[in-house]
Design a protein around this motif. Structure first.
Motif, PDB file in Angstrom:
ATOM      1  N   UNK A  76       0.829  -1.204   0.000  1.00 18.40           N
ATOM      2  CA  UNK A  76       0.000   0.000   0.000  1.00 18.40           C
ATOM      3  C   UNK A  76       0.863   1.252   0.000  1.00 18.40           C
ATOM      4  N   UNK A  77       1.956   1.233   0.762  1.00 21.39           N
ATOM      5  CA  UNK A  77       2.828   2.405   0.864  1.00 21.39           C
ATOM      6  C   UNK A  77       3.578   2.709  -0.429  1.00 21.39           C
ATOM      7  N   UNK A  78       3.554   1.804  -1.393  1.00 22.49           N
ATOM      8  CA  UNK A  78       4.185   2.046  -2.684  1.00 22.49           C
ATOM      9  C   UNK A  78       3.208   2.623  -3.708  1.00 22.49           C
ATOM     10  N   UNK A  79       1.930   2.695  -3.371  1.00 21.55           N
ATOM     11  CA  UNK A  79       0.942   3.225  -4.309  1.00 21.55           C
ATOM     12  C   UNK A  79       1.055   4.741  -4.394  1.00 21.55           C
ATOM     13  N   UNK A  80       0.498   5.285  -5.461  1.00 23.83           N
ATOM     14  CA  UNK A  80       0.512   6.734  -5.653  1.00 23.83           C
ATOM     15  C   UNK A  80      -0.208   7.474  -4.545  1.00 23.83           C
ATOM     16  N   UNK A  81      -1.319   6.920  -4.069  1.00 25.92           N
ATOM     17  CA  UNK A  81      -2.071   7.572  -2.993  1.00 25.92           C
ATOM     18  C   UNK A  81      -1.227   7.689  -1.726  1.00 25.92           C
ATOM     19  N   UNK A  82      -0.483   6.648  -1.422  1.00 23.83           N
ATOM     20  CA  UNK A  82       0.288   6.632  -0.177  1.00 23.83           C
ATOM     21  C   UNK A  82       1.503   7.544  -0.233  1.00 23.83           C
ATOM     22  N   UNK A  83       2.030   7.776  -1.422  1.00 25.46           N
ATOM     23  CA  UNK A  83       3.239   8.586  -1.521  1.00 25.46           C
ATOM     24  C   UNK A  83       2.978  10.021  -1.938  1.00 25.46           C
ATOM     25  N   UNK A  84       1.776  10.329  -2.415  1.00 22.20           N
ATOM     26  CA  UNK A  84       1.490  11.704  -2.823  1.00 22.20           C
ATOM     27  C   UNK A  84       1.316  12.572  -1.581  1.00 22.20           C
ATOM     28  N   UNK A  90      -4.798  16.556   5.828  1.00 24.28           N
ATOM     29  CA  UNK A  90      -6.261  16.614   5.905  1.00 24.28           C
ATOM     30  C   UNK A  90      -6.872  15.226   5.774  1.00 24.28           C
ATOM     31  N   UNK A  91      -6.386  14.436   4.828  1.00 18.73           N
ATOM     32  CA  UNK A  91      -6.900  13.075   4.622  1.00 18.73           C
ATOM     33  C   UNK A  91      -6.633  12.222   5.860  1.00 18.73           C
ATOM     34  N   UNK A  92      -5.473  12.380   6.450  1.00 19.78           N
ATOM     35  CA  UNK A  92      -5.126  11.605   7.642  1.00 19.78           C
ATOM     36  C   UNK A  92      -6.058  11.939   8.795  1.00 19.78           C
ATOM     37  N   UNK A  93      -6.268  13.225   9.059  1.00 20.69           N
ATOM     38  CA  UNK A  93      -7.160  13.620  10.145  1.00 20.69           C
ATOM     39  C   UNK A  93      -8.590  13.185   9.859  1.00 20.69           C
ATOM     40  N   UNK A  94      -9.021  13.222   8.610  1.00 14.77           N
ATOM     41  CA  UNK A  94     -10.373  12.765   8.266  1.00 14.77           C
ATOM     42  C   UNK A  94     -10.520  11.265   8.525  1.00 14.77           C
ATOM     43  N   UNK A  95      -9.493  10.479   8.208  1.00 15.44           N
ATOM     44  CA  UNK A  95      -9.540   9.030   8.444  1.00 15.44           C
ATOM     45  C   UNK A  95      -9.594   8.730   9.934  1.00 15.44           C
ATOM     46  N   UNK A  96      -8.804   9.440  10.714  1.00 12.17           N
ATOM     47  CA  UNK A  96      -8.814   9.239  12.167  1.00 12.17           C
ATOM     48  C   UNK A  96     -10.168   9.653  12.737  1.00 12.17           C
ATOM     49  N   UNK A  97     -10.717  10.763  12.268  1.00 10.01           N
ATOM     50  CA  UNK A  97     -12.028  11.221  12.744  1.00 10.01           C
ATOM     51  C   UNK A  97     -13.118  10.212  12.382  1.00 10.01           C
ATOM     52  N   UNK A  98     -13.042   9.637  11.180  1.00  8.17           N
ATOM     53  CA  UNK A  98     -14.030   8.628  10.771  1.00  8.17           C
ATOM     54  C   UNK A  98     -13.946   7.398  11.668  1.00  8.17           C
ATOM     55  N   UNK A  99     -12.742   6.991  12.012  1.00  4.46           N
ATOM     56  CA  UNK A  99     -12.579   5.825  12.889  1.00  4.46           C
ATOM     57  C   UNK A  99     -13.150   6.100  14.276  1.00  4.46           C
ATOM     58  N   UNK A 100     -12.890   7.273  14.818  1.00  2.22           N
ATOM     59  CA  UNK A 100     -13.415   7.622  16.143  1.00  2.22           C
ATOM     60  C   UNK A 100     -14.937   7.730  16.086  1.00  2.22           C
ATOM     61  N   UNK A 122      -8.767  -0.357  10.407  1.00  2.00           N
ATOM     62  CA  UNK A 122      -7.634  -0.792   9.580  1.00  2.00           C
ATOM     63  C   UNK A 122      -7.366   0.217   8.467  1.00  2.00           C
ATOM     64  N   UNK A 123      -8.426   0.706   7.840  1.00  2.00           N
ATOM     65  CA  UNK A 123      -8.251   1.715   6.791  1.00  2.00           C
ATOM     66  C   UNK A 123      -7.645   2.992   7.370  1.00  2.00           C
ATOM     67  N   UNK A 124      -8.108   3.393   8.549  1.00  2.00           N
ATOM     68  CA  UNK A 124      -7.559   4.604   9.181  1.00  2.00           C
ATOM     69  C   UNK A 124      -6.082   4.431   9.513  1.00  2.00           C
ATOM     70  N   UNK A 125      -5.713   3.262  10.002  1.00  2.00           N
ATOM     71  CA  UNK A 125      -4.299   3.017  10.316  1.00  2.00           C
ATOM     72  C   UNK A 125      -3.459   3.014   9.043  1.00  2.00           C
ATOM     73  N   UNK A 126      -3.946   2.369   7.982  1.00  2.00           N
ATOM     74  CA  UNK A 126      -3.208   2.371   6.716  1.00  2.00           C
ATOM     75  C   UNK A 126      -3.023   3.791   6.192  1.00  2.00           C
ATOM     76  N   UNK A 127      -4.059   4.594   6.293  1.00  2.00           N
ATOM     77  CA  UNK A 127      -3.972   5.977   5.812  1.00  2.00           C
ATOM     78  C   UNK A 127      -3.034   6.796   6.698  1.00  2.00           C
ATOM     79  N   UNK A 128      -3.118   6.611   8.001  1.00  2.00           N
ATOM     80  CA  UNK A 128      -2.309   7.403   8.919  1.00  2.00           C
ATOM     81  C   UNK A 128      -0.831   7.022   8.888  1.00  2.00           C
TER      82      UNK A 128
END
Length: 168
Positions: A76-84, A90-100, A122-128
């Motif tokens: 996952x960390x090699x994908x364009x989304x993970x490295x851009x 903002x995306x990271x905080x949104x993922x954490x907020x969604x998990x909470x 799991x998605x929030x952790x992958x994103x964060x």
């Protein structure tokens, strides 16, 4: 499993993914069975709740989903989304907020409820944890992260021992 498959890393990953799939299926099946027993009144409500929240069989799908996220994180960390980097914070905080939010507002019962929570976390952790999300907290965020780090160091131990600390 590790000893039998550790000579090749891809074999080990495949074994863990297979084991995780089996664990997810067993947990969902077990929760379905105890929900049926509770609905048919062959299992008292207190025992249904106890089995739902404290049985390893009922909750191992969340552990398995965590294992899957650990196995796929390197790819996952090699994908364009993970490295851009645009909007990474903002995306990271949104993922954490969604998990909470999922933890607070989503019903924690039902056959698939725990699986949904595990997937969101799991998605929030992958994103964060992705490379583009790694940022140095500054200002007020630094003040927020310091106590959170301390709490995080203690939380797993507290989780393990909290059932033992219930009043008699």
């Amino acid at each position: 499993l590790v000893l039998a498959t550790s000579s090749r890393r891809d074999t080990l990953a495949a074994a863990f993914l297979g084991l995780s799939l089996v664990a997810i299926l067993v947990a969902v099946f077990y929760r379905h069975e105890i929900a049926e027993a509770a609905a048919n009144k062959t299992l008292e409500e207190k025992w249904y709740v106890f089995r739902l929240f404290h049985s390893t069989l009922a909750r191992m799908d969340q552990l398995a989903i965590g294992l899957v996220s650990a196995v796929v994180s390197k790819r996952f960390n090699l994908t364009g989304f993970a490295t851009s980097t645009p909007w990474a914070e903002t995306i990271t905080w949104a993922a954490v907020a969604a998990a909470v939010a999922m933890l607070v507002w989503y019903p924690h019962r039902g056959v698939l409820g725990f699986s949904y929570i595990g997937l969101v976390f799991a998605a929030a952790v992958l994103i964060a944890q992705r490379p583009s999300a790694r940022f140095e907290p500054k200002g007020w965020r630094r003040l927020l992260f310091k106590p959170l780090g301390s709490i995080g160091k203690l939380s797993f131990g507290l989780y393990l021992f909290h059932p033992l600390m219930r009043p008699a």
